[in-house]
Each structure stands twice: as C-alpha cells, then as structure tokens.
Design an enzyme around this catalytic site. Structure first.
Site: not given
Length: 292
Positions: A35, A118, A136
């Site tokens: 990520e 996020y 996202d």
C-alpha cells in the site's frame, strides 16, 4: 451492484502477490508494504520492487534491523523516496511498540509513521478482513460515475465521498466475513482496469446498466482538467539523479563526484540540501551518503 462487481472481480482480478490469502499476522506486513509503494505509483513498477523487498525483509523486524539507507537503496526508482524512510520508521515502531506484529487496531495503525487514513483502512480490510471503507482514487471514480453520475470525482477526497463509500459497503453475511474487504478491492480493480480516468471501457463494465453517469448520457467533466506533473529539468529530476549516484556508490561521495548528477551548480546544491533536510542523505566522511 455489489453482486455484479464481485462476479466481475472473480473472473477478471489480476493475480497480484500482495492479494494472496494467509494468516493476518503473516500478510499484514506485505500488505502494508504494497500500500505504501502503490501510492502514486503503477502496479507494473511496484511489483518487482515489492517482491525483492519482502524477500529481503519479510517482517518488520528484518527491516528495522537494517539502516534506513538500505531501505532508500532498495526503493530504487519508485519515486517519492521519503516513503522508504517512513516504511523503515514504521517497521521500527512496530517492533518497539507492537512486538514485531503490524497492529490491527485502526488507531494504532494510524499512529505508525507514514500511515494515514487510507493506508490504515486498506491494511485493516485486506490483511485483517475488517469491514471498513477503503477509498482510493479508483474507488472514488467508480462511485462518482456509477452512483453520483459525475464524470470525475472531486479534486480531493470529500466527506461526502467517504460517506458514500461507507454507505455502499456491504455487510458481512454469515460464513463470509471477508466479503466487505473483497468488495473494496473489487471496486478498486474495476476502476484500475475498466472505469479508468481517460478512456473508460464502458462496454466491459459489469454495472453499465446501473451507472448513473451512463444513464445521464455520459456528460463530459465540467471541472478543471488535472495537470500532470512536470519532470524534465525539475528539482524532482535532480534529486532523483543525486539519489541514484548515492545508491550505486559503495561509500560516501564528495562534491566533485556528485557534480556528475547535474550541471547547474545552484540547482544541484539546492536539491542536495533538500535531500539532507528530508533525511534521505546525510553528511558522511567529508561527503554525503544514504542514511546510516
């Protein structure tokens, strides 16, 4: 909509290594690494670096035991190299504060260096199977079109977009606790492969008949166009060249050696100073090196 997207994902999902199942305590670190690497960077560039990274540092403890400069070196040309320093700092925080295991608690995840809302949601969903909205750019674009009828999402994430993503997040039925996480990654994949920003493949979309944007006649985006970031001649390019020299060097480099990176002395010195300020370069042995 949920069922259609999940069926599409089951047939079309890319076989990405960080998506492979496993015990949460084993997959949380690889998911976190992926990520962070995927922020503003395409999958094709990330995958080989990710594979090398998790092979060398399969756990936070393995990375924390090495100097931060090794993380910067292994980052290569992914761009935005401060992410490497943040991952290294996060690894040390996991070791020092969580016994070497990436925490599942959202607040503890967000307290890790470089982990925002996020990334914490993504790790919570994809590693631990939590029911949390993962929002996202791809998700925002799919929901903007399919639900809100807009050609593009807002320039920056809004509270309304976050609320919309949470409202469409399915409940986990008995016997399938990971369905919400699977939905989140499915919507992301749909945005990456079909509902793209510039040339959406609407004919291949599993929710074409439900899409509010299509029902409205696919109106053009009425906001300002997003501009790509310049590269040639910018400080970003100069910083990249300086880091490339230092990554390849067996030891510190002095001023004349670094001069090979860029002809403009003033710009080169300014960029070197910014790298030092960011912690990506340190004075060493009369010259400069990656962090020790």
């Amino acid at each position: 909509m949920v069922a259609a997207v999940l069926r599409w994902y089951a047939e079309n999902a890319r076989d990405l290594p960080w998506r492979r199942p496993g015990p949460p305590e084993e997959v949380a670190w690889p998911v976190l690494v992926s990520e962070v690497m995927l922020q503003q960077t395409p999958v094709a560039r990330v995958e080989p670096v990710w594979r090398a990274w998790v092979q060398r540092w399969p756990t936070p403890a393995a990375l924390a035991a090495d100097p931060a400069g090794e993380a910067v070196r292994a980052w290569g040309r992914l761009g935005y190299p401060r992410r490497a320093l943040r991952l290294h700092a996060a690894a040390r925080a996991v070791v020092e504060g969580h016994g070497g295991r990436v925490p599942s608690d959202p607040a503890q995840l967000r307290a890790l260096p470089g982990v925002g809302a996020y990334t914490a949601a993504a790790v919570g969903a994809f590693a631990f199977g939590q029911r949390v909205a993962v929002v996202d750019t791809n998700v925002r674009r799919v929901l903007a079109r399919a639900v809100s009828g807009s050609a593009q999402p807002a320039p920056a994430l809004t509270a309304a977009e976050t609320a919309l993503a949470a409202s469409v997040l399915p409940q986990a039925p008995a016997g399938d606790p990971r369905l919400p996480a699977r939905w989140s990654v499915a919507v992301m994949e749909l945005g990456a492969l079909v509902c793209t920003a510039r040339a959406p493949r609407c004919g291949a979309c599993p929710v074409l008949d439900l899409c509010a944007w299509q029902r409205a006649g696919a109106p053009a985006h009425d906001g300002s166009a997003r501009r790509g970031q310049a590269w040639h001649g910018t400080d970003r390019q100069v910083r990249g060249r300086l880091l490339a020299l230092l990554r390849d060097a067996p030891g510190p480099l002095d001023g004349p050696a670094l001069a090979a990176a860029w002809e403009d002395d003033a710009q080169r010195e300014r960029c070197l100073a910014s790298l030092v300020a960011d912690g990506l370069v340190v004075p060493s042995g009369g010259g400069w090196s990656l962090p020790l």
